[in-house]
Design a protein around this motif. Structure first.
Motif, mmCIF file in Angstrom:
data_model
loop_
_atom_site.group_PDB
_atom_site.id
_atom_site.type_symbol
_atom_site.label_atom_id
_atom_site.label_comp_id
_atom_site.label_asym_id
_atom_site.label_seq_id
_atom_site.Cartn_x
_atom_site.Cartn_y
_atom_site.Cartn_z
ATOM 1 N N TRP A 157 0.838 -1.202 0.000
ATOM 2 C CA TRP A 157 0.000 0.000 0.000
ATOM 3 C C TRP A 157 0.875 1.255 0.000
ATOM 4 C CZ3 TRP A 157 -3.697 3.028 -1.001
ATOM 5 C CH2 TRP A 157 -4.105 4.091 -0.172
ATOM 6 N N PHE A 160 2.091 1.823 -3.417
ATOM 7 C CA PHE A 160 1.017 2.382 -4.237
ATOM 8 C C PHE A 160 0.930 3.896 -4.049
ATOM 9 C CE2 PHE A 160 -3.256 4.012 -4.692
ATOM 10 C CZ PHE A 160 -3.632 3.538 -5.937
ATOM 11 N N HIS A 164 1.163 6.733 -6.754
ATOM 12 C CA HIS A 164 0.069 7.711 -6.840
ATOM 13 C C HIS A 164 0.646 9.132 -6.921
ATOM 14 C CE1 HIS A 164 -1.900 10.591 -4.028
ATOM 15 N NE2 HIS A 164 -3.029 10.304 -4.653
ATOM 16 N N HIS A 186 3.756 0.655 -9.506
ATOM 17 C CA HIS A 186 2.386 0.182 -9.676
ATOM 18 C C HIS A 186 2.317 -1.170 -10.372
ATOM 19 C CE1 HIS A 186 -0.283 3.976 -8.928
ATOM 20 N NE2 HIS A 186 0.457 3.634 -7.890
ATOM 21 N N PHE A 245 -11.287 -3.147 -5.396
ATOM 22 C CA PHE A 245 -10.376 -2.446 -6.298
ATOM 23 C C PHE A 245 -10.055 -3.216 -7.579
ATOM 24 C CE2 PHE A 245 -5.963 -1.064 -7.454
ATOM 25 C CZ PHE A 245 -6.312 0.184 -7.936
ATOM 26 N N LEU A 317 -6.236 -0.111 0.468
ATOM 27 C CA LEU A 317 -6.611 0.887 -0.533
ATOM 28 C C LEU A 317 -8.096 1.215 -0.463
ATOM 29 C CD1 LEU A 317 -5.355 1.085 -4.175
ATOM 30 C CD2 LEU A 317 -7.789 1.319 -3.701
ATOM 31 N N ASP A 318 -8.933 0.181 -0.413
ATOM 32 C CA ASP A 318 -10.379 0.413 -0.380
ATOM 33 C C ASP A 318 -10.816 1.083 0.915
ATOM 34 O OD1 ASP A 318 -11.225 -0.507 -2.925
ATOM 35 O OD2 ASP A 318 -11.007 -2.584 -2.280
ATOM 36 N N THR A 321 -9.416 4.929 0.795
ATOM 37 C CA THR A 321 -10.089 5.758 -0.211
ATOM 38 C C THR A 321 -11.573 5.930 0.099
ATOM 39 O OG1 THR A 321 -10.362 3.809 -1.655
ATOM 40 C CG2 THR A 321 -8.439 5.209 -2.029
ATOM 41 N N HIS A 361 2.422 5.063 5.401
ATOM 42 C CA HIS A 361 1.759 5.256 4.104
ATOM 43 C C HIS A 361 1.748 6.730 3.671
ATOM 44 C CE1 HIS A 361 -2.536 5.357 6.116
ATOM 45 N NE2 HIS A 361 -1.862 6.453 6.336
#
Length: 445
Positions: A157, A160, A164, A186, A245, A317-318, A321, A361
């Motif tokens: 994560w 990622f 991002h 990624h 995701f 991630l889910d 976000t 993160h």
């Protein structure tokens, strides 16, 4: 109604019409040649740590406009949050400040991108990823493996988030460096860099818009009611939404068509297709590498070393976000039509405190300023947020302080899943409503 939009390319007026989701930006009637950004003084900030999480200095002195001008888009008949209207703040009222006022309050050095510093985070995270994998493979016992899965999934994560930043251009001022590093990071975690980067840009440019937003946007009532019961339950029953995701990458959200892997998707314009093909090829190369490793080391060891951490990454991630845009104790507005603007949509986003994970993160929980100004590097987001607070006032919602581990966020997530189901098909300012039949809830819509 006048609005400003800040995209990766800078300030620019965009049309009000929305022929496609990625062009859903509001035009501005302002004369941009007359916009003068106020200069801010250097800000000195100090941050301590408590329980492993970042501690903000609430006494921070910041430079902000002495007088915040009212936005021209406010009509004479609209409510004023400065008035003591029952003493209650209404977040849907247009704010008494402009995007330029927030920008002016942020110190100049917060906009500076240091590629060496950015690369140091990449080196740190990649070293930790390989170190964790080597330690788990060497120890190889069932006491270590669950700890490894959580730790490695968290590091995936973190990778990622750095990719991002490459997609936003906040990693460095060099597009080639951003694209190379973004593809490497990624692709290693099975994300098509350009495909996702472009759709994520659409999300930022349309944040808070019911129809044109791209990520975790609300379902209009008609779309929601067109779903079968099983789909509804899967969408709002944990842990299934936290595994969404990969499905989103292939098929997007309900009511939207296209794929992040298809260069001919409605997500992309013709000039972007070559980049999408490149990212899909990189993703395919990673899949081929994993298939090859499964023959070399066996599928079970690969599942333990990579597969399960990948699923933990998807959950991270889910979770993060989703909580960027849901779960506040008071209902927050979503917009469409004439009521939407880049600023008003961005002010509906939320900051969250993740305790020990904030640094791991890369402060992705400090999200409001990131959504408004995605060019700011992650290592300046906390200072930029502190500087902007005097301008934002009540439009900034202070996150609850977390302990070392942010377990309290699970309660917020569960509560939101039980009540935030859809929004009305009518109206330009709408709020989430609850389907009382979905879980047998007695709560009114």
């Amino acid at each position: 109604m006048a609005s400003l939009v800040l995209s990766e390319c800078g300030l620019r007026p965009l049309p009000r019409t929305y022929p496609r989701p990625r062009t859903g930006l509001v035009s501005s009637s302002l004369n941009f040649s007359k916009i003068k950004l106020l200069q801010s003084n250097q800000v000195v900030s100090s941050f301590g740590t408590s329980n492993g999480s970042r501690e903000r200095n609430w006494g921070l002195n910041v430079s902000a406009p002495l007088k915040v001008p009212f936005v021209e888009e406010r009509g004479d008949g609209e409510k004023d949050n400065d008035a003591a209207d029952e003493g209650k703040f209404d977040p849907s009222v247009p704010p008494p400040f402009r995007l330029a006022d927030i920008r002016a309050a942020i110190p100049k050095h917060c906009w500076v991108k240091d590629p060496w510093k950015s690369m140091s985070y990449v080196v740190r995270d990649v070293a930790v990823v390989f170190g964790l994998a080597a330690a788990a493979a060497y120890l190889n016992n069932w006491v270590v493996w669950p700890l490894y899965w959580i730790a490695q999934g968290t590091m995936f994560w973190a990778l990622f988030v750095l990719g991002h930043d490459c997609g936003h251009g906040s990693f460095s001022n060099n597009p080639k460096l951003n694209n190379v590093v973004g593809h490497l990071l990624h692709s290693s975690i099975l994300v098509p860099y350009h495909g996702w980067r472009i759709s994520h840009r659409t999300h930022h440019q349309n944040h808070g818009h019911v129809e044109n937003d791209e990520s975790w946007h609300p379902l209009p009532e008609k779309t929601y009611k067109s779903l079968d019961t099983m789909t509804k339950k899967l969408r709002f029953t944990l842990p299934f939404p936290m595994l969404a995701f990969p499905v989103y990458l292939w098929a997007r959200s309900p009511g939207k068509k296209g794929s992040h892997f298809d260069p001919n998707s409605d997500l992309f314009v013709k000039s972007e297709r070559k980049g999408v093909i490149t990212s899909t090829l990189c993703w395919s190369a990673m899949v081929a590498l994993l298939v090859g490793l499964s023959f070399v080391m066996g599928p079970i060891p690969l599942l333990k070393l990579y597969g399960i951490p990948y699923m933990v990454f998807v959950m991270w991630l889910d979770l993060v976000t989703y909580l960027h845009h849901h779960g506040h104790e008071e209902k927050l507005p979503w917009y469409r039509g004439e009521e939407w603007s880049y600023l008003r949509g961005g002010l509906t986003t939320l900051d969250q405190d993740y305790g020990w994970f904030n640094n791991i993160h890369h402060d992705i929980g400090t999200h409001v300023i990131h959504h408004l100004f995605p060019q700011i590097p992650h290592y300046h987001l906390i200072e930029a947020t502190e500087a902007a607070k005097p301008v934002l006032g009540k439009y900034y919602r202070e996150p609850k302080k977390s302990g070392p581990l942010p377990f309290y966020l699970l309660g917020i997530l569960i509560s939101s899943m039980k009540k935030d189901h859809y929004v009305s098909d009518k109206g330009d300012i709408v709020y989430y409503q609850t389907d009382p039949q979905l879980f047998g809830s007695q709560e009114a819509k």
